[in-house]
Each structure stands twice: as C-alpha cells, then as structure tokens.
Write a protein that holds these residues in place. Structure first.
Motif, PDB file in Angstrom:
ATOM      1  N   VAL A   1       3.723 -16.807  12.246  1.00 14.36           N
ATOM      2  CA  VAL A   1       3.472 -15.456  11.722  1.00 14.36           C
ATOM      3  C   VAL A   1       3.706 -15.497  10.228  1.00 14.36           C
ATOM      4  CG1 VAL A   1       4.236 -13.055  11.735  1.00 14.36           C
ATOM      5  CG2 VAL A   1       4.110 -14.328  13.882  1.00 14.36           C
ATOM      6  N   ARG A   2       2.742 -15.038   9.457  1.00 16.63           N
ATOM      7  CA  ARG A   2       2.849 -15.044   7.996  1.00 16.63           C
ATOM      8  C   ARG A   2       2.828 -13.621   7.461  1.00 16.63           C
ATOM      9  NH1 ARG A   2       2.396 -20.076   5.822  1.00 16.63           N
ATOM     10  NH2 ARG A   2       1.476 -21.681   7.172  1.00 16.63           N
ATOM     11  N   LEU A   3       3.695 -13.401   6.465  1.00 13.39           N
ATOM     12  CA  LEU A   3       3.729 -12.128   5.753  1.00 13.39           C
ATOM     13  C   LEU A   3       3.132 -12.332   4.371  1.00 13.39           C
ATOM     14  CD1 LEU A   3       7.305 -10.767   6.641  1.00 13.39           C
ATOM     15  CD2 LEU A   3       5.151 -10.361   7.841  1.00 13.39           C
ATOM     16  N   TRP A   4       2.291 -11.389   3.957  1.00 14.76           N
ATOM     17  CA  TRP A   4       1.605 -11.460   2.680  1.00 14.76           C
ATOM     18  C   TRP A   4       1.860 -10.185   1.899  1.00 14.76           C
ATOM     19  CZ3 TRP A   4      -1.632 -15.907   2.166  1.00 14.76           C
ATOM     20  CH2 TRP A   4      -1.898 -16.596   3.349  1.00 14.76           C
TER      21      TRP A   4
ATOM     22  N   ARG B   1      -1.514 -13.742  -4.395  1.00 13.57           N
ATOM     23  CA  ARG B   1      -2.362 -14.608  -3.571  1.00 13.57           C
ATOM     24  C   ARG B   1      -1.562 -15.431  -2.575  1.00 13.57           C
ATOM     25  NH1 ARG B   1      -8.013 -15.399  -4.490  1.00 13.57           N
ATOM     26  NH2 ARG B   1      -8.663 -13.804  -5.977  1.00 13.57           N
ATOM     27  N   ALA B   2      -0.414 -15.900  -2.960  1.00  5.37           N
ATOM     28  CA  ALA B   2       0.352 -16.829  -2.123  1.00  5.37           C
ATOM     29  C   ALA B   2       1.013 -16.093  -0.962  1.00  5.37           C
ATOM     30  CB  ALA B   2       1.406 -17.546  -2.959  1.00  5.37           C
ATOM     31  N   CYS B   3       1.271 -16.881   0.106  1.00  8.02           N
ATOM     32  CA  CYS B   3       1.975 -16.330   1.272  1.00  8.02           C
ATOM     33  C   CYS B   3       3.413 -16.002   0.898  1.00  8.02           C
ATOM     34  CB  CYS B   3       1.929 -17.337   2.409  1.00  8.02           C
ATOM     35  SG  CYS B   3       2.925 -16.901   3.836  1.00  8.02           S
ATOM     36  N   LEU B   4       3.902 -14.896   1.400  1.00  3.54           N
ATOM     37  CA  LEU B   4       5.258 -14.466   1.076  1.00  3.54           C
ATOM     38  C   LEU B   4       6.282 -15.194   1.942  1.00  3.54           C
ATOM     39  CD1 LEU B   4       6.646 -12.444  -0.838  1.00  3.54           C
ATOM     40  CD2 LEU B   4       6.601 -10.775   1.022  1.00  3.54           C
ATOM     41  N   HIS B   5       6.105 -15.167   3.275  1.00  9.61           N
ATOM     42  CA  HIS B   5       7.028 -15.838   4.199  1.00  9.61           C
ATOM     43  C   HIS B   5       6.253 -16.280   5.429  1.00  9.61           C
ATOM     44  CE1 HIS B   5      10.544 -14.638   1.914  1.00  9.61           C
ATOM     45  NE2 HIS B   5      10.107 -13.399   1.916  1.00  9.61           N
ATOM     46  N   ALA B   6       6.736 -17.322   6.077  1.00 13.89           N
ATOM     47  CA  ALA B   6       6.158 -17.839   7.320  1.00 13.89           C
ATOM     48  C   ALA B   6       7.260 -18.002   8.353  1.00 13.89           C
ATOM     49  CB  ALA B   6       5.453 -19.178   7.078  1.00 13.89           C
TER      50      ALA B   6
ATOM     51  N   GLY C   1      12.397 -11.856   3.470  1.00 17.44           N
ATOM     52  CA  GLY C   1      12.245 -12.630   4.694  1.00 17.44           C
ATOM     53  C   GLY C   1      13.489 -12.736   5.534  1.00 17.44           C
ATOM     54  N   ARG C   2      14.390 -11.761   5.439  1.00 20.86           N
ATOM     55  CA  ARG C   2      15.637 -11.786   6.205  1.00 20.86           C
ATOM     56  C   ARG C   2      15.423 -11.053   7.523  1.00 20.86           C
ATOM     57  NH1 ARG C   2      19.478 -10.050   1.231  1.00 20.86           N
ATOM     58  NH2 ARG C   2      18.478  -8.078   1.748  1.00 20.86           N
TER      59      ARG C   2
END
Length: 630
Positions: free
Chosen positions: A579-582, A587-592, A324-325
């Motif tokens: 904006v969400r990254l998966w 199952r869980a969201c990676l980054h928002a 998430g950088r």
C-alpha cells in the motif's frame, strides 16, 4: 499504653527529664533484662497515621525526630545519632521555650504539640496557623521522657491543625475529659465536613510523632496552596483580568492575528495559559492548516466531510499520515484465497467473501470488528466481483453474469441476468445503475423497484470492461477497458443516450488496461491499471493528456486507488500487498507499507480509509493501519 500498641515501652521518669535531655545530651534509659531495645519502639497508632495523612496528604515524608534527626514514623525513643547541628537546633528551641514558659497556659507532652496557644473558641484559618506555630515550639520543648499526666494523643496533636470547632488549650487529660462521649465536627476542606470521635490518648510510644504538630505551620501552608490550586482547576477558563496587552484585544482581532500562525506556533501559544489553550482550539484557526494537511476531512473545494470532529484533533492525526506513523493489524482472515471487495458506511464495513456479502460493525476504536456479522447478503451462484452502496441498497455484480439488489435493513433481494459473461464492475448514482462485463458491453439500468431488470441502454465497447463510474452530475459515465484495441481504454459516454462523448488520452501502450477509475468532481477523475501509473485528468484542460501522473516505483500493476478529495492518494499494488501513500503535490511516493511476505504475496484488491484508519483487502486477510494510535 494506648490502643493498637503491641510492644512494651519502659516508662520514663516524669521529673527532670527535660533538663537531662537538654544539658546532658540525648539519654537512653536502660531497658529491663527481659525487654530488648527493639521492643521499646512502639509504632504509632492507626488513628495517628490517618490524622497525619489528612493534614499533609498521603505522601508523608520522614519527619524530624525529637532529637533533631530524621527517623522512621514508628520510632518513639530518643535518636540514635547526635549531630552538632541537631544539638544547636535543640538548644535554640529549649531557649525559646524557656522565654515563653510564662506565656503558655498548657504543658505540652509528647503528643500535645498543637495546643500551645491556649485560645478558646472557634479559630479561623489564621488562628489555626498561629496555634500550629506555637505548638511547634511546645513540641520542641518536649524531651524524650517527658509526658503529660494523661498522655495527650498524637491524634489530637494532628487534628488540632484542622480543628474548626474546638481550639482550647490544656493538658491531654483535660482534652480527653472534654471530648469523652462527644462528637467533634472538624473541617477537612471547605465545603466538606466529616464527623469523627476523639481517640483515646496514647501515653507512651508516640514521641517521634509529636513533631507532626511542630511541622503544622508548613503543613497548613501546603494544604492551603493545594486547596487554592484545586479550586482554580474547578473554575471555568476565563480571560485573564491582567496580563499582556495582547490578551485584552477583542476576540475578532485576536483571531485575525492568530490566523497567520502556523501549527507549531499555535501549539506553543496554547501552553501559555488555560484561556489561550481554549482560544487556540477554535476550529476557525485550524481550518486553514487542515486544508493544507493530508486526510484531514476537507475536500479541495473546502467542504468539511467530518464536521462533528474538532479540526485540531484531525490535524494531529494528519501528522501521522504525513510521517507514516501507524500500527498494523489484521481484522479478518480467510481459509482460502479470495478476491474481496469492500465498502464503508458509518460504523459498518461491508466485504465480499466468495458469493456472499457480509456486514460487520466496528468497535469504538475503529481498529477492530465485532466478530459476529450484522447481516449476510447472498444471491449469486459465483463469486461477487464488485458491489456498491446506494440509497440503502447493495448493488452487486457477480461472476454468474447477474446483478443483485439487496435492501440493507430488510431481507429484500432481487437478482436478474444482466450480461452473458461475468460482470466485472458496477456503479449506482441517482437511481441509475451502470454495469460493465467481460462480454465487451456496458449497460444502463434503473433502480426503481417497478423497473428492475429493464435495460435502458446497451453500449458496445469492443473491449472487456474492467471499471466503470458515473459522473457526480449524472450526465455521463466513464468506462475503463483492457486496451486490446486501437483506441483509448478510457472513454466517456452520455448517460441519457448512450452515445460516445470523448476519448481520454492518446499515448496508452497496448495492454495498458484500466482496473480502477473514479470521479473526484464533475470535471476531474483518477485512473490506474496495468501500465503502473496513476493519472489525474482534468476535462477542462485537455482530454488528450493527463495533467498529473505518478509512477509505481517497483513497476507493479495498480489494482485500486482511493483519495481523500484533497491531497492524499492511496494505491494498492499487485506484489507483496504493498500500500502506497502519495502526496499529490509532489511526484515521489510518500510512504509504502508491505502487508505480506514473500510466501504469501498477494495483490491489494481494494482500499478504503477514514481520517484515522486505512483498510486493505488482500487474498487471505483484511488489514488495518491505525494512524490514530500508532
């Protein structure tokens, strides 16, 4: 006095100065009443500084003065502090100088420290080192007041370390006599020769710099080491001739061994030597790692979508996606609220603003745009709701119920009435256009220039159509509706006949409209919408239930989605421009990434990304997340 010396130096006696300087310790000759002690310190001439830099590099460190203590380069008198060790060192040098007094042919003065050998001719590198060593002894014998008859210059003392054409010895007067009116060609580095004129000899005011010749041996060694390092850096990286047995294995076998290493082990192996660094940069070693990484340019089937970019570089950037950088920026701003849609093609960005479509060109960094648009495509009377790029054409759907066809590289534009109400979605593949409207119909159109505007099929969907997509094999298309009836909002239709083929899912709640849908392969597709879920469908497994789903954690409507065709999934939410990254393997969201604050809350209407950047279109801004340079 020599050139460039602006201060006065009281002359020292020419006889007996060595004995006085040795046996009686350092002596300071009294200055005349009108001359201060600071006036007695003469700075070295500019030529001497240049010669010293040539020999020892630009970062010349403080050298030992003639009395055994470090002093500034400009000091030319005796030292101001005498330590016991300095006296012992000076005494040892004088003793050695007395033993060699009969062997030396030239008398070294304050600036004559480099000609102690007396060898005539053209010495090589080894002779230059010997001359520098003998010059060091001779320079040590020179007392604070001893000078040659002609006062050999410091320039000559520094230059004789690298002098290639003249190695003769003698007093400063003889060197000046031989060198007057004659160009000396002296070597700076192998393969590079320069011409220089010998400078005038400086009599007084350079005694502290006489030790440059004394440090000649160390300077030559440093110069040789630097020269060898530079030559080694210029040579191409070849396989080491000697070393561990691993390096002598055939490359095919070494590739097989390294293919079992992970990313961290390959990075450490690249630090061993230059040859291994080049070897571990091979795309074959990183391909397996890239296919398991996020957004590295490989599809799930292993197709490389960015073959021109080294795989290792893509793996490096993919770690920023995983962690998430990124660095956030704004590309475009609008004065009033919009519902923009965008597409990427090469180094160009196409985005809708009101009833126009504008084309912008990216700058080389990919994180900024040229402010002047490349082209403007108009033709609708109301806002552009959706558009796609296909076969060098822009096919747009407008709120006026019309479909527009624009050629990208010309001014050709055609628009025709397609639906009774606004056209919410459109798609085009293989010369076929499909459109969906608020009037509860979906239609099929040809893209051929002679048949534009001729409807091939009209399909009654019995619900408002929000999204539409054509299968990659051009056999069917899928529609996403508002889910206001008693049937599934996802249905697949035959492209050739317009007949219903199947329903997808059976557990949609009322109002769970599908706002975005896309095919990933002929048998798999993704959908999102009002029910806050992203669903992954595999037609080979089941048509009644999705094989994977991801829920938006804040219970927000999902307006759009985008995938890299492998593991990464990006979604745009309805609140705060989130904006969400998966990672589709969990199952869980990676980054928002929330792109707006509370007063400017806006949905994310459209998402697009490359392997380095993510672009999000909101009501007032076009945002970019730069993962290459976080």
């Amino acid at each position: 006095m020599g050139e460039g010396v602006c201060s006065l130096a009281w002359p020292a006696p020419r006889s007996g100065s060595r004995a006085a300087g040795v046996r009686g310790g350092p002596r300071s000759w009294p200055a005349p009443p009108h001359v201060t002690r600071s006036d007695m310190v003469s700075p070295p001439p500019a030529a001497a500084v240049a010669a010293a830099r040539l020999c020892f590099g630009p970062g010349l460190r403080p050298l030992m003065g003639s009395q055994g203590h470090p002093g500034p380069p400009g000091n030319s008198g005796p030292g101001e502090g005498e330590g016991g060790e300095a006296r012992k060192l000076q005494g040892g040098r004088v003793a050695r100088g007395k033993r060699r007094k009969g062997k030396g042919k030239g008398k070294a003065g304050a600036g004559q420290g480099g000609r102690g050998s007396g060898a005539e001719g053209k010495p090589g590198l080894q002779k230059a080192k010997e001359a520098a060593a003998l010059g060091a002894e001779a320079g040590a014998r020179a007392g604070p007041g001893e000078e040659g008859e002609g006062g050999g210059s410091v320039e000559e003392g520094a230059r004789r370390i690298v002098l290639g054409d003249e190695g003769s010895a003698g007093a400063g007067k003889e060197a000046r006599g031989r060198g007057a009116g004659k160009k000396e060609e002296w070597r700076v580095r192998p393969g590079r020769r320069e011409d220089a004129r010998p400078g005038r000899a400086q009599g007084r005011g350079g005694q502290a710099w006489g030790c440059i010749a004394g440090a000649g041996a160390a300077g030559v060694a440093m110069a040789v080491a630097a020269e060898e390092a530079a030559a080694a850096a210029r040579e191409p990286a070849g396989r080491p001739a000697a070393g561990p047995a691993l390096l002598r294995l055939p490359e095919e076998l070494l590739l097989l061994i390294c293919s079992y290493l992970d990313m961290r082990a390959l990075g450490r192996l690249a630090q061993v030597c230059r040859w291994l660094r080049r070897f571990t940069s091979c795309d074959l070693l990183w391909r397996r790692i890239a296919r398991a990484s996020l957004n590295s340019g490989f599809t799930r089937l292993g197709t490389d979508l960015m073959a021109s970019v080294p795989v290792k570089e893509r793996v490096k950037v993919s770690q920023n996606w995983r962690l998430g950088r990124c660095r956030e920026g704004i590309l475009l701003k609008w004065r009033c609220s919009q519902m923009p849609w965008m597409q990427l093609e090469g180094d160009s960005l196409y985005i809708s603003q009101a009833n126009f479509i504008l084309a912008y060109q990216f700058r080389p960094d990919g994180a900024s745009l040229n402010r002047r648009p490349l082209g403007v495509f108009a033709g609708h009377d109301e806002d552009v709701c959706h558009f796609v790029l296909a076969n060098s054409h822009i096919i747009s759907a407008g709120g006026d119920g019309k479909i527009g066809v624009h050629k990208i590289h010309s001014t050709f534009t055609v628009k025709y009435s397609a639906h009774e109400q606004e056209v919410n979605c459109v798609d085009c593949r293989g010369g076929i256009i499909v459109s969906g409207s608020r009037d509860r119909t979906a239609k099929v159109w040809p893209l051929a220039s002679g048949r534009l505007g001729q409807c091939l099929h009209t399909i009654q969907t019995e619900d408002r159509v929000w999204s539409i997509a054509i299968s990659p094999v051009l056999s069917s298309f899928v529609t996403g509706t508002a889910c206001c009836g008693h049937f599934s909002p996802l249905r697949i239709w035959d492209l050739n006949s317009g007949q219903l083929m199947m329903h997808l899912g059976s557990d949609f709640p009322p109002g769970a409209g599908v706002l975005d849908v896309m095919y990933e392969s002929p048998s798999t597709l993704l959908s999102c919408g009002y029910d806050t879920y992203v669903r992954y469908w595999d037609l080979r497994a089941s048509v009644r239930k999705c094989v994977m789903e991801w829920e938006e954690p804040h219970d927000s409507t999902l307006y759009c989605l985008q995938t890299d065709g492998n593991h990464l999934l990006a979604t745009g939410s309805s609140y705060y421009g989130v904006v969400r990254l998966w990672d589709r393997r969990q199952r869980a969201c990676l980054h928002a990434f929330p792109l707006t604050s509370t007063p400017l809350s806006s949905p994310v209407y459209c998402l697009r990304f490359t392997t380095k950047h993510l672009y999000a279109a909101l009501s007032y801004n076009l945002h970019v997340l730069d993962f290459q340079n976080p």
